[in-house]
Design a protein around this motif. Structure first.
Motif, PDB file in Angstrom:
ATOM      1  N   ILE A   1      -3.147  13.988  -2.000  1.00 59.01           N
ATOM      2  CA  ILE A   1      -3.501  14.145  -0.587  1.00 59.01           C
ATOM      3  C   ILE A   1      -3.972  12.816  -0.015  1.00 59.01           C
ATOM      4  CG2 ILE A   1      -5.081  15.294   1.008  1.00 59.01           C
ATOM      5  CD1 ILE A   1      -5.143  17.648  -0.973  1.00 59.01           C
ATOM      6  N   ALA A   2      -4.825  12.115  -0.757  1.00 49.27           N
ATOM      7  CA  ALA A   2      -5.316  10.813  -0.298  1.00 49.27           C
ATOM      8  C   ALA A   2      -4.170   9.820  -0.129  1.00 49.27           C
ATOM      9  CB  ALA A   2      -6.346  10.274  -1.283  1.00 49.27           C
TER      10      ALA A   2
ATOM     11  N   MET B   1      -0.805   6.699   3.417  1.00 47.24           N
ATOM     12  CA  MET B   1       0.530   6.311   3.845  1.00 47.24           C
ATOM     13  C   MET B   1       0.745   6.607   5.332  1.00 47.24           C
ATOM     14  SD  MET B   1       4.285   7.557   2.512  1.00 47.24           S
ATOM     15  CE  MET B   1       3.958   7.155   0.802  1.00 47.24           C
ATOM     16  N   MET B   2       0.209   7.717   5.821  1.00 45.07           N
ATOM     17  CA  MET B   2       0.375   8.050   7.238  1.00 45.07           C
ATOM     18  C   MET B   2      -0.264   6.988   8.121  1.00 45.07           C
ATOM     19  SD  MET B   2      -0.703  11.524   9.296  1.00 45.07           S
ATOM     20  CE  MET B   2       0.634  12.462   8.560  1.00 45.07           C
TER      21      MET B   2
ATOM     22  N   ALA C   1       9.974   2.182   9.379  1.00 45.72           N
ATOM     23  CA  ALA C   1       8.659   2.795   9.598  1.00 45.72           C
ATOM     24  C   ALA C   1       8.726   4.325   9.685  1.00 45.72           C
ATOM     25  CB  ALA C   1       8.003   2.221  10.850  1.00 45.72           C
ATOM     26  N   PRO C   2       9.725   4.912  10.374  1.00 46.96           N
ATOM     27  CA  PRO C   2       9.773   6.385  10.439  1.00 46.96           C
ATOM     28  C   PRO C   2       9.902   7.055   9.079  1.00 46.96           C
ATOM     29  CG  PRO C   2      11.170   5.405  12.139  1.00 46.96           C
ATOM     30  CD  PRO C   2      10.762   4.299  11.237  1.00 46.96           C
ATOM     31  N   TRP C   3      10.544   6.393   8.135  1.00 45.45           N
ATOM     32  CA  TRP C   3      10.685   6.979   6.802  1.00 45.45           C
ATOM     33  C   TRP C   3       9.316   7.206   6.157  1.00 45.45           C
ATOM     34  CZ3 TRP C   3      15.212   8.687   4.652  1.00 45.45           C
ATOM     35  CH2 TRP C   3      16.393   8.307   5.299  1.00 45.45           C
ATOM     36  N   TYR C   4       8.435   6.228   6.319  1.00 45.55           N
ATOM     37  CA  TYR C   4       7.107   6.347   5.706  1.00 45.55           C
ATOM     38  C   TYR C   4       6.263   7.405   6.410  1.00 45.55           C
ATOM     39  CZ  TYR C   4       8.130   2.268   2.871  1.00 45.55           C
ATOM     40  OH  TYR C   4       8.688   1.413   1.950  1.00 45.55           O
ATOM     41  N   LEU C   5       6.404   7.517   7.715  1.00 40.40           N
ATOM     42  CA  LEU C   5       5.673   8.556   8.435  1.00 40.40           C
ATOM     43  C   LEU C   5       6.141   9.940   7.984  1.00 40.40           C
ATOM     44  CD1 LEU C   5       3.661   9.424  10.583  1.00 40.40           C
ATOM     45  CD2 LEU C   5       5.491   9.190  12.301  1.00 40.40           C
ATOM     46  N   LEU C   6       7.468  10.120   7.899  1.00 39.93           N
ATOM     47  CA  LEU C   6       8.007  11.406   7.453  1.00 39.93           C
ATOM     48  C   LEU C   6       7.573  11.705   6.019  1.00 39.93           C
ATOM     49  CD1 LEU C   6       9.887  13.797   8.137  1.00 39.93           C
ATOM     50  CD2 LEU C   6      11.784  12.453   7.191  1.00 39.93           C
ATOM     51  N   SER C   7       7.615  10.697   5.170  1.00 35.17           N
ATOM     52  CA  SER C   7       7.193  10.869   3.783  1.00 35.17           C
ATOM     53  C   SER C   7       5.739  11.304   3.694  1.00 35.17           C
ATOM     54  CB  SER C   7       7.392   9.561   3.009  1.00 35.17           C
ATOM     55  OG  SER C   7       6.814   9.631   1.725  1.00 35.17           O
TER      56      SER C   7
ATOM     57  N   ILE D   1       0.827  -1.210   0.000  1.00 31.40           N
ATOM     58  CA  ILE D   1       0.000   0.000   0.000  1.00 31.40           C
ATOM     59  C   ILE D   1       0.862   1.262   0.000  1.00 31.40           C
ATOM     60  CG2 ILE D   1      -1.691   1.331   1.312  1.00 31.40           C
ATOM     61  CD1 ILE D   1      -2.803  -1.352   2.332  1.00 31.40           C
ATOM     62  N   VAL D   2       1.879   1.313   0.862  1.00 28.97           N
ATOM     63  CA  VAL D   2       2.688   2.533   0.945  1.00 28.97           C
ATOM     64  C   VAL D   2       3.528   2.733  -0.316  1.00 28.97           C
ATOM     65  CG1 VAL D   2       2.731   2.591   3.467  1.00 28.97           C
ATOM     66  CG2 VAL D   2       4.516   1.325   2.246  1.00 28.97           C
ATOM     67  N   THR D   3       3.938   1.637  -0.951  1.00 31.03           N
ATOM     68  CA  THR D   3       4.666   1.766  -2.221  1.00 31.03           C
ATOM     69  C   THR D   3       3.755   2.332  -3.300  1.00 31.03           C
ATOM     70  OG1 THR D   3       6.115  -0.090  -1.665  1.00 31.03           O
ATOM     71  CG2 THR D   3       5.969   0.523  -3.980  1.00 31.03           C
ATOM     72  N   SER D   4       2.517   1.861  -3.349  1.00 29.10           N
ATOM     73  CA  SER D   4       1.547   2.387  -4.308  1.00 29.10           C
ATOM     74  C   SER D   4       1.299   3.868  -4.057  1.00 29.10           C
ATOM     75  CB  SER D   4       0.230   1.609  -4.204  1.00 29.10           C
ATOM     76  OG  SER D   4       0.407   0.249  -4.533  1.00 29.10           O
ATOM     77  N   ALA D   5       1.132   4.234  -2.801  1.00 31.07           N
ATOM     78  CA  ALA D   5       0.859   5.635  -2.463  1.00 31.07           C
ATOM     79  C   ALA D   5       2.028   6.531  -2.855  1.00 31.07           C
ATOM     80  CB  ALA D   5       0.572   5.763  -0.964  1.00 31.07           C
TER      81      ALA D   5
END
Length: 572
Positions: free
Chosen positions: A546-547, A552-553, A399-405, A339-343
């Motif tokens: 935005i979505a 991702m968050m 995990a922190p990388w995705y939150l920051l992204s 999911i996060v890769t797609s986002a």
């Protein structure tokens, strides 16, 4: 200590990932065996791979190996280039064909060809002669490029884009296999990393190169003909220097064909084709309540159901031969990584296509000028990718990388959504930089994380799984954004130009660029209202960005707060 990691070519990305635990004084790696999934499926036995060559045992002289690398890296560069080369030639193409309702196909067609075939080609590369498949894919890509360059109609250009996309996917997979079979474990990561970097550079330079051709006397057609020139130079290397390599010499051709999941091949291609058709034609050429739109929606839904059932049971194939590694859906981490890769990649490619369009409408920029305005976005994206590649494997936490992204993408996407024609150029650069850096710090990250989450025998499957998310998100993101631009843009323009006497055809044409009747013959006040309406339609496309950031968050908070030993990997 686990045994050395071996080559895997069972799916689309057959790069080898070495999990680095520590480094000795001689800079040799000790490989740490990653944990397996909770519910792994037993894979059928595979033949032993050929012995891994040392540099001195490689079946090439140093000069020949250099030339082979030149050829495979050039193919990766062109595959990346064609993903984005049309981002800044859209207005020029539409001036040639005046088919604004098909605008989205310019960007969608190429990744559609890739996503529809990449799993199938990955399976083929694990069984059939690698050189033959690689050269065949180059021929497909070149033929598609030739059709694009010489296309007499918009429909021919679209067919060429899809055709070239399928060939491009095979080129990249072939390059990965050629490198994997001809390098040692210690040198492989470097070669594969350069391959991924080359693909990325191609994606980044696509809008600039495409815009340069569109503004030159050569015209936009040379954005595609250039592929033929390059392959004309390196083609002899591919044909005469690359060695044939059969990964399954124990199986005759007939048996290899039986191991292909042909039903899955057809259903997978049909699934993405139906999705693109319904959202590209729906609302633009067909009304949403048109029987053709409804029928295509039905076919799309039925195809999803059939493909899911066929892969799950599995029908007409086996668990080891099926296209999609469905057992990964049992792993929370793998699903979240998908999911996060797609986002991230959806958030990346939407601005690549619509930032130049914004500047062309607002400032009447030429194609090359609009492409140059992408450079802040591009540079920060590269910076983010490099930072992640250097730091994440070193410290192990992902995990922190995705939150920051997600924060960067959310903020940047929101600011672009509220932007209008009066927003300063500096502000637009700043907003897009946030998106560029935010997507950059995670867009390739899952190619290192996913292999560390599965057993060594599933590394190829894991990379293919993430690759499906990456390429699929490009198709989905550009398709939906194109639908928004065409449908919402028409409504905004119709409202802004009400009572001016413009026909529906002229309003549609205005979406194609500044040479429409509205922009050529209307008053300055009317032009300003038209630009405001079109910019609003472009801004509405950032709702998807935005979505993506919001999704991702949420997923980043659900990822495990763990430390992994990993190494950088290439993805495309």
């Amino acid at each position: 200590m686990a045994e050395p990691l071996t080559r895997s070519t069972s799916t689309s990305h057959t790069s080898l990932i070495s999990l680095e635990k520590e480094q000795t004084k001689q800079n040799h790696h000790i490989i740490s065996s990653p944990p397996s999934l909770k519910d792994p499926e037993k894979a059928s036995p595979t033949p032993q791979d050929p012995p891994q060559p040392t540099p001195s045992q490689r079946p090439y002289t140093p000069l020949h190996w250099f030339l082979v690398l030149l050829a495979v890296y050039a193919s990766a560069f062109l595959y990346g280039l064609d993903n984005t080369i049309v981002a800044d030639v859209q207005a020029a193409v539409l001036e040639t064909y005046a088919s604004v309702e098909k605008l989205g196909w310019l960007g969608i067609g190429f990744p559609l060809g890739s996503i529809a075939t990449i799993l199938s080609l990955g399976k083929a590369f694990s069984m059939f002669d690698i050189k033959a498949l690689f050269v065949g894919s180059v021929v497909m890509f070149s033929a598609g490029s030739a059709l694009c360059g010489g296309a007499p109609t918009m429909e021919a250009l679209i067919v060429g884009r899809v055709w070239a996309g399928a060939g491009g996917a095979g080129m990249y997979l072939g390059a990965l296999n050629i490198i994997s079979y001809n390098t040692t474990e210690f040198e492989r990561a470097l070669y594969v990393g350069i391959l991924g970097l080359t693909w990325g550079v191609g994606c980044i330079l696509g809008p600039v190169i495409g815009g340069s051709f569109a503004d030159s006397s050569a015209t936009w057609r040379w954005a595609f003909y250039i592929n033929l020139i390059i392959f004309g130079v390196i083609g002899p290397i591919m044909v005469f220097l690359i060695k044939p390599l059969n990964p399954r010499p124990d199986l005759p051709t007939g048996q290899k064909l039986k191991h292909m999941d042909w039903v899955g091949v057809v259903l997978n291609a049909a699934l993405y084709a139906c999705f693109v058709l319904v959202f590209t034609f729906g609302g633009a050429q067909w009304t949403w309540d048109d029987h053709r739109t409804i029928i295509t929606f039905v076919f799309f839904g039925v195809t999803i159901i059939l493909f899911s059932i066929q892969q799950y049971l599995p029908l007409f194939t086996t668990i080891s031969d099926r296209l999609f590694p469905g057992d990964f859906l049992k792993s929370r981490s793998m699903v979240l990584l998908y999911i996060v890769t797609s986002a991230a990649n959806g958030g990346l490619f939407i601005p690549i296509y619509y930032i130049p369009l914004y500047f062309q409408f607002v400032h009447n920029d030429s194609a090359i000028d609009a492409a140059v305005r992408l450079l802040p976005f591009i540079c920060l994206n590269i910076t983010g990718t490099m930072a992640n590649g250097l730091l994440m494997p070193r410290y192990g936490y992902y995990a922190p990388w995705y939150l920051l992204s997600s924060i960067f993408i959310l903020v940047g996407g929101s600011l672009m959504y509220v932007s209008d024609a009066a927003t300063s150029n500096g502000a637009i650069y700043g907003y897009t930089i946030l998106i560029g850096f935010g997507t950059g710090i995670v867009q390739q990250a899952a190619y290192s994380i996913a292999p560390a989450k599965v057993g060594m025998q599933r590394i190829g499957d894991a990379i293919g799984f993430i690759n499906q998310a990456q390429i699929g998100s490009i198709v989905i993101g550009l398709t939906i954004t194109s639908t928004v631009f065409q449908n919402i843009g028409y409504k905004h323009l119709s409202s802004a130009l009400a009572g001016q006497g413009f026909s529906g055809e002229e309003i549609h044409a205005a979406l194609a660029g500044a040479k429409s009747a509205i922009f050529e013959g209307a008053s300055e006040e009317t032009k300003a209202r038209a630009v405001d309406a079109i910019v609003k339609a472009i801004a509405d496309g950032y709702i998807l960005v935005i979505a993506a950031g919001a999704l991702m968050m949420v997923c980043s908070l659900l990822l495990k707060k763990e430390k992994l030993f990993m190494a950088a990997a290439a993805g495309a």
